[in-house]
Design a protein around this motif. Sequence first.
Motif, PDB file in Angstrom:
ATOM      1  N   ASP A  30       0.805  -1.228   0.000  1.00  0.00           N
ATOM      2  CA  ASP A  30       0.000   0.000   0.000  1.00  0.00           C
ATOM      3  C   ASP A  30       0.835   1.273   0.000  1.00  0.00           C
ATOM      4  N   ALA A  31       2.087   1.164  -0.336  1.00  0.00           N
ATOM      5  CA  ALA A  31       2.974   2.334  -0.297  1.00  0.00           C
ATOM      6  C   ALA A  31       2.859   3.112  -1.600  1.00  0.00           C
ATOM      7  N   VAL A  32       1.714   3.729  -1.802  1.00  0.00           N
ATOM      8  CA  VAL A  32       1.455   4.504  -3.015  1.00  0.00           C
ATOM      9  C   VAL A  32       2.514   5.594  -3.159  1.00  0.00           C
ATOM     10  N   GLY A  33       3.139   5.635  -4.315  1.00  0.00           N
ATOM     11  CA  GLY A  33       4.153   6.644  -4.571  1.00  0.00           C
ATOM     12  C   GLY A  33       5.513   6.308  -3.972  1.00  0.00           C
TER      13      GLY A  33
ATOM     14  N   VAL B  46       7.556   3.163  -4.346  1.00  0.00           N
ATOM     15  CA  VAL B  46       7.839   1.842  -4.895  1.00  0.00           C
ATOM     16  C   VAL B  46       8.898   1.123  -4.065  1.00  0.00           C
ATOM     17  N   ASP B  47       9.843   1.847  -3.534  1.00  0.00           N
ATOM     18  CA  ASP B  47      10.920   1.233  -2.773  1.00  0.00           C
ATOM     19  C   ASP B  47      10.691   1.339  -1.274  1.00  0.00           C
ATOM     20  N   HIS B  48       9.452   1.154  -0.827  1.00  0.00           N
ATOM     21  CA  HIS B  48       9.138   1.219   0.604  1.00  0.00           C
ATOM     22  C   HIS B  48       9.427  -0.151   1.225  1.00  0.00           C
ATOM     23  N   TRP B  49      10.677  -0.368   1.594  1.00  0.00           N
ATOM     24  CA  TRP B  49      11.121  -1.617   2.211  1.00  0.00           C
ATOM     25  C   TRP B  49      11.130  -1.447   3.721  1.00  0.00           C
ATOM     26  N   GLN B  50      10.763  -2.510   4.431  1.00  0.00           N
ATOM     27  CA  GLN B  50      10.701  -2.457   5.884  1.00  0.00           C
ATOM     28  C   GLN B  50      10.836  -3.856   6.471  1.00  0.00           C
ATOM     29  N   SER B  51      10.991  -3.896   7.795  1.00  0.00           N
ATOM     30  CA  SER B  51      10.914  -5.147   8.539  1.00  0.00           C
ATOM     31  C   SER B  51       9.444  -5.428   8.830  1.00  0.00           C
ATOM     32  N   VAL B  52       9.181  -6.539   9.485  1.00  0.00           N
ATOM     33  CA  VAL B  52       7.812  -6.858   9.886  1.00  0.00           C
ATOM     34  C   VAL B  52       7.348  -5.829  10.920  1.00  0.00           C
ATOM     35  N   THR B  53       6.161  -5.291  10.709  1.00  0.00           N
ATOM     36  CA  THR B  53       5.556  -4.354  11.655  1.00  0.00           C
ATOM     37  C   THR B  53       4.083  -4.685  11.783  1.00  0.00           C
TER      38      THR B  53
ATOM     39  N   GLU C 170       5.924   9.932  15.087  1.00  0.00           N
ATOM     40  CA  GLU C 170       4.739  10.511  14.466  1.00  0.00           C
ATOM     41  C   GLU C 170       4.298   9.618  13.318  1.00  0.00           C
ATOM     42  N   ILE C 171       3.013   9.309  13.287  1.00  0.00           N
ATOM     43  CA  ILE C 171       2.442   8.480  12.233  1.00  0.00           C
ATOM     44  C   ILE C 171       2.423   9.293  10.942  1.00  0.00           C
ATOM     45  N   TYR C 172       2.895   8.688   9.850  1.00  0.00           N
ATOM     46  CA  TYR C 172       2.886   9.382   8.561  1.00  0.00           C
ATOM     47  C   TYR C 172       1.459   9.800   8.215  1.00  0.00           C
ATOM     48  N   PRO C 173       1.274  11.024   7.718  1.00  0.00           N
ATOM     49  CA  PRO C 173      -0.077  11.532   7.424  1.00  0.00           C
ATOM     50  C   PRO C 173      -0.906  10.593   6.540  1.00  0.00           C
ATOM     51  N   GLN C 174      -0.279   9.915   5.572  1.00  0.00           N
ATOM     52  CA  GLN C 174      -1.036   9.054   4.657  1.00  0.00           C
ATOM     53  C   GLN C 174      -1.650   7.830   5.353  1.00  0.00           C
ATOM     54  N   TRP C 175      -1.224   7.531   6.596  1.00  0.00           N
ATOM     55  CA  TRP C 175      -1.769   6.378   7.318  1.00  0.00           C
ATOM     56  C   TRP C 175      -2.557   6.768   8.563  1.00  0.00           C
ATOM     57  N   ARG C 176      -2.709   8.043   8.846  1.00  0.00           N
ATOM     58  CA  ARG C 176      -3.428   8.470  10.058  1.00  0.00           C
ATOM     59  C   ARG C 176      -4.909   8.124  10.017  1.00  0.00           C
ATOM     60  N   HIS C 177      -5.483   8.012   8.826  1.00  0.00           N
ATOM     61  CA  HIS C 177      -6.909   7.680   8.716  1.00  0.00           C
ATOM     62  C   HIS C 177      -7.235   6.310   9.314  1.00  0.00           C
TER      63      HIS C 177
ATOM     64  N   GLU D 164      -0.589  -7.426   1.840  1.00  0.00           N
ATOM     65  CA  GLU D 164       0.250  -6.535   2.620  1.00  0.00           C
ATOM     66  C   GLU D 164       1.598  -6.229   1.976  1.00  0.00           C
ATOM     67  N   HIS D 165       2.187  -7.205   1.284  1.00  0.00           N
ATOM     68  CA  HIS D 165       3.554  -7.035   0.757  1.00  0.00           C
ATOM     69  C   HIS D 165       3.692  -7.658  -0.623  1.00  0.00           C
ATOM     70  N   THR D 166       4.530  -7.033  -1.441  1.00  0.00           N
ATOM     71  CA  THR D 166       4.660  -7.471  -2.826  1.00  0.00           C
ATOM     72  C   THR D 166       5.983  -8.158  -3.142  1.00  0.00           C
ATOM     73  N   ALA D 167       6.981  -8.018  -2.277  1.00  0.00           N
ATOM     74  CA  ALA D 167       8.289  -8.626  -2.546  1.00  0.00           C
ATOM     75  C   ALA D 167       9.081  -8.698  -1.249  1.00  0.00           C
ATOM     76  N   TYR D 168      10.117  -9.536  -1.276  1.00  0.00           N
ATOM     77  CA  TYR D 168      11.029  -9.588  -0.139  1.00  0.00           C
ATOM     78  C   TYR D 168      12.450  -9.762  -0.647  1.00  0.00           C
ATOM     79  N   ARG D 169      13.382  -9.436   0.227  1.00  0.00           N
ATOM     80  CA  ARG D 169      14.788  -9.652  -0.085  1.00  0.00           C
ATOM     81  C   ARG D 169      15.589  -9.733   1.206  1.00  0.00           C
ATOM     82  N   TRP D 170      16.696 -10.448   1.137  1.00  0.00           N
ATOM     83  CA  TRP D 170      17.636 -10.566   2.243  1.00  0.00           C
ATOM     84  C   TRP D 170      18.841  -9.718   1.906  1.00  0.00           C
ATOM     85  N   LEU D 171      19.238  -8.836   2.818  1.00  0.00           N
ATOM     86  CA  LEU D 171      20.388  -7.952   2.584  1.00  0.00           C
ATOM     87  C   LEU D 171      21.301  -7.978   3.807  1.00  0.00           C
TER      88      LEU D 171
END
Length: 170
Positions: free
Chosen positions: A30-33, A35-42, A88-95, A125-132
Motif C-alpha cells: 500500500d505504499a502509493v508513490g 515503490v521502494d518502501h522496504w521495511q521489517s515486519v511491523t 509521528e504516524i505518517y499523514p497518509q496512514w493516520r486515517h 500486505e507485501h509485494t516482494a522480499y529480499r535478504w540484505l
Amino acid sequence: MNPKPPKLPESVLVVIHTPALEVLLIRRADAVGHVDHWQSVTGSKDTPGEDFHDTAVREVFEETGIACGPGSALADGLCDWDIENIYEIYPQWRHRYAPGVVHNTEHLFSLQVPAGTEVRLSPREHTAYRWLPYLAAAEACFSPSNAEAILMLPRFIEDISPTSGWAAAA
C-alpha cells in the motif's frame, strides 16, 4: 457490514535476520508513490490487552509465514529488546487510527532464523522480499526507526543465548 475499528497506536517492529546478519526486508503493497518502501515486519496490537510478544509472533506469521510462537522451532529465536520508539504516524496512514491520534509506540524485537528460511508473503500486505546484509538493509529502509533498529542488531545478536541453537559466532 461493520466498519473496521481504528488501529491501536501500539505496534511491534521485528527485525528478522540470519546468524550472518542478513536481514529480511519486505515491500509494502500500500505504499502509493513509494515503490521502494522496504521495511521489517511491523504491526499493531489487535486489542489493548494483547501482549507485545504475542503481537510479534502473530505479525511475523501473518506477514512472512514464519512460525515463531511457543512450541515452534524458532520460538527461542524471538528476542524482545525491551526498547520502545515513539514516532509521528505518517499523514497518509493516520486515517487508520482514531481521530486525533498522531503518534505510535513501537516495541522492538528481533528474530534469528537459519539462512534459507522460507518466506511466504501476504500479498494484500507485501509485494516482494529480499535478504540484505544488515548495513545495506538499514540503508534500504523507508522508516528511520526501522533503519536504526537494524543498525542496533549486532549489539543484540551478542546477547542471544547459545542454547537457542542459532547464536552467531562470537
